[in-house]
Design a protein around this motif. Structure first.
Motif, PDB file in Angstrom:
ATOM      1  N   GLU A 184       0.827  -1.213   0.000  1.00  0.00           N
ATOM      2  CA  GLU A 184       0.000   0.000   0.000  1.00  0.00           C
ATOM      3  C   GLU A 184       0.856   1.256   0.000  1.00  0.00           C
ATOM      4  O   GLU A 184       0.608   2.194  -0.761  1.00  0.00           O
ATOM      5  CB  GLU A 184      -0.948   0.002   1.198  1.00  0.00           C
ATOM      6  CG  GLU A 184      -2.098  -0.980   1.093  1.00  0.00           C
ATOM      7  CD  GLU A 184      -3.135  -0.557   0.070  1.00  0.00           C
ATOM      8  OE1 GLU A 184      -3.108   0.618  -0.360  1.00  0.00           O
ATOM      9  OE2 GLU A 184      -3.960  -1.410  -0.312  1.00  0.00           O
ATOM     10  N   ALA A 187       2.652   1.760  -3.278  1.00  0.00           N
ATOM     11  CA  ALA A 187       1.725   2.295  -4.276  1.00  0.00           C
ATOM     12  C   ALA A 187       1.509   3.786  -4.081  1.00  0.00           C
ATOM     13  O   ALA A 187       1.505   4.567  -5.039  1.00  0.00           O
ATOM     14  CB  ALA A 187       0.398   1.548  -4.206  1.00  0.00           C
ATOM     15  N   SER A 188       1.341   4.208  -2.831  1.00  0.00           N
ATOM     16  CA  SER A 188       1.099   5.624  -2.555  1.00  0.00           C
ATOM     17  C   SER A 188       2.311   6.474  -2.926  1.00  0.00           C
ATOM     18  O   SER A 188       2.164   7.559  -3.506  1.00  0.00           O
ATOM     19  CB  SER A 188       0.760   5.812  -1.072  1.00  0.00           C
ATOM     20  OG  SER A 188      -0.443   5.148  -0.731  1.00  0.00           O
ATOM     21  N   ASP A 191       2.548   6.599  -6.811  1.00  0.00           N
ATOM     22  CA  ASP A 191       1.544   7.481  -7.406  1.00  0.00           C
ATOM     23  C   ASP A 191       1.850   8.946  -7.117  1.00  0.00           C
ATOM     24  O   ASP A 191       1.407   9.836  -7.848  1.00  0.00           O
ATOM     25  CB  ASP A 191       0.156   7.114  -6.887  1.00  0.00           C
ATOM     26  CG  ASP A 191      -0.299   5.736  -7.366  1.00  0.00           C
ATOM     27  OD1 ASP A 191       0.290   5.229  -8.346  1.00  0.00           O
ATOM     28  OD2 ASP A 191      -1.230   5.171  -6.763  1.00  0.00           O
ATOM     29  N   ILE A 214       2.848  -4.004  -5.350  1.00  0.00           N
ATOM     30  CA  ILE A 214       2.244  -2.677  -5.403  1.00  0.00           C
ATOM     31  C   ILE A 214       0.729  -2.859  -5.393  1.00  0.00           C
ATOM     32  O   ILE A 214       0.186  -3.633  -6.188  1.00  0.00           O
ATOM     33  CB  ILE A 214       2.673  -1.910  -6.668  1.00  0.00           C
ATOM     34  CG1 ILE A 214       4.206  -1.788  -6.716  1.00  0.00           C
ATOM     35  CG2 ILE A 214       2.029  -0.529  -6.721  1.00  0.00           C
ATOM     36  CD1 ILE A 214       4.733  -1.215  -8.010  1.00  0.00           C
ATOM     37  N   ARG A 216      -2.989  -2.761  -6.165  1.00  0.00           N
ATOM     38  CA  ARG A 216      -3.552  -2.674  -7.509  1.00  0.00           C
ATOM     39  C   ARG A 216      -4.523  -1.507  -7.644  1.00  0.00           C
ATOM     40  O   ARG A 216      -5.492  -1.400  -6.910  1.00  0.00           O
ATOM     41  CB  ARG A 216      -4.254  -3.990  -7.854  1.00  0.00           C
ATOM     42  CG  ARG A 216      -3.314  -5.178  -7.942  1.00  0.00           C
ATOM     43  CD  ARG A 216      -4.032  -6.411  -8.453  1.00  0.00           C
ATOM     44  NE  ARG A 216      -3.122  -7.533  -8.626  1.00  0.00           N
ATOM     45  CZ  ARG A 216      -2.899  -8.455  -7.705  1.00  0.00           C
ATOM     46  NH1 ARG A 216      -3.523  -8.392  -6.547  1.00  0.00           N
ATOM     47  NH2 ARG A 216      -2.057  -9.451  -7.936  1.00  0.00           N
ATOM     48  N   ARG A 217      -4.216  -0.620  -8.562  1.00  0.00           N
ATOM     49  CA  ARG A 217      -5.141   0.409  -9.036  1.00  0.00           C
ATOM     50  C   ARG A 217      -4.602   0.925 -10.362  1.00  0.00           C
ATOM     51  O   ARG A 217      -3.436   0.702 -10.698  1.00  0.00           O
ATOM     52  CB  ARG A 217      -5.322   1.537  -8.028  1.00  0.00           C
ATOM     53  CG  ARG A 217      -4.077   2.119  -7.388  1.00  0.00           C
ATOM     54  CD  ARG A 217      -4.480   3.173  -6.360  1.00  0.00           C
ATOM     55  NE  ARG A 217      -3.368   3.648  -5.565  1.00  0.00           N
ATOM     56  CZ  ARG A 217      -3.076   3.212  -4.347  1.00  0.00           C
ATOM     57  NH1 ARG A 217      -3.828   2.246  -3.798  1.00  0.00           N
ATOM     58  NH2 ARG A 217      -2.060   3.704  -3.670  1.00  0.00           N
ATOM     59  N   ARG A 219      -2.818   2.765 -13.123  1.00  0.00           N
ATOM     60  CA  ARG A 219      -1.665   3.670 -13.167  1.00  0.00           C
ATOM     61  C   ARG A 219      -0.844   3.379 -14.409  1.00  0.00           C
ATOM     62  O   ARG A 219      -0.987   2.330 -15.053  1.00  0.00           O
ATOM     63  CB  ARG A 219      -0.793   3.521 -11.917  1.00  0.00           C
ATOM     64  CG  ARG A 219      -0.125   2.165 -11.766  1.00  0.00           C
ATOM     65  CD  ARG A 219       0.886   2.131 -10.620  1.00  0.00           C
ATOM     66  NE  ARG A 219       0.299   2.514  -9.347  1.00  0.00           N
ATOM     67  CZ  ARG A 219      -0.335   1.646  -8.531  1.00  0.00           C
ATOM     68  NH1 ARG A 219      -0.484   0.370  -8.884  1.00  0.00           N
ATOM     69  NH2 ARG A 219      -0.825   2.039  -7.389  1.00  0.00           N
TER      70      ARG A 219
END
Length: 246
Positions: A184, A187-188, A191, A214, A216-217, A219
């Protein structure tokens, strides 16, 4: 002022530190001519260093101690061959049961290049359960929305916006910064364009499910491959540089 060709760089550093900015030029006879630059020199930032002066005729600014190296935020982590950093319950037996090779996949050398660790609350708690020691010898920063009332020496809990926080951290002198995880917080940071490099040691095992490297979203984060290293036990280490987005 003229110095012989065998003048030490340490001497030049001392001169630079006590006087105005000085320019060093080499002459054809192997001596160094030391003269002052124009009153308003045009200094430009190097896009690779962020703070280094562009090269002028003669020695680099780094050679006379005028430049501080830009601190990098580096993710140095191991994953399974299917891209997980741990099982869903945090179990790492698939990784920790492997015999550790000499140098531990370059980790020992890497630890000497960093002086600050960044990690999420879950990774911090898992590290404690595994026997990790946190002390005042190095700085550990834990990102958490609910910090505990007390923290061991050398550990601080923060809940700041990532971009401004990393900018302030880079502005302080020091070594590189290790972003430990988990998925998490990686990933932050990614991003927020706050990661410079990934060093990913891919372990030759599928675990089928777990915590991804990472979160998942959607990107698009292009990488530049810097190096690949293969170890005798089948581990492959991939070193990427994160390309900056406009």
């Amino acid at each position: 002022m003229i110095f012989g060709a065998d003048s030490s760089k340490e001497g030049l550093k001392s001169i630079a530190s006590h006087g105005a900015h000085l320019r060093l030029d080499r002459c054809r006879r192997g001596v160094l001519l030391l003269r002052r630059p124009p009153r308003r020199p045009q200094l430009k930032r190097d896009p690779l260093d962020g703070c280094a002066y562009r090269r002028a005729p003669g020695l680099l600014a780094t050679e006379i101690g005028l430049v501080t190296k830009r601190r990098k935020v580096i993710v140095h982590i191991a994953t399974s061959a299917d891209g997980y950093i741990a099982r869903s319950d945090g179990d790492l037996e698939w990784l920790t049961s492997r015999p550790a090779p000499k140098g531990f996949y370059g980790m020992n050398a890497f630890m000497g290049s960093v002086d600050t660790k960044l990690l999420g609350r879950k990774t911090y708690e898992v590290s404690l359960r595994m026997g990790a020691k946190f002390d005042s010898q190095s700085r550990s920063i834990v990102f958490s929305r609910h910090p505990p009332p007390d923290a061991p020496p050398g550990v601080e809990f923060v809940n700041d916006a990532i971009g401004p926080f990393v900018s302030r951290l880079r502005a302080r002198p020091g070594k590189d910064i290790w972003l430990m995880g988990g998925g998490e917080i990686i990933a932050s940071f990614l991003d927020a364009q706050a990661i410079d490099e990934f060093v990913i040691s891919v372990v030759p095992v599928f675990i089928g499910d777990g915590i991804p490297l990472i979160a998942r979203r959607h990107r698009h984060a292009p990488l530049e491959l810097h190096s690949i290293e293969r170890f005798e036990d089948g581990v492959v280490q991939l070193h990427y540089r994160v390309q900056k987005q406009p």
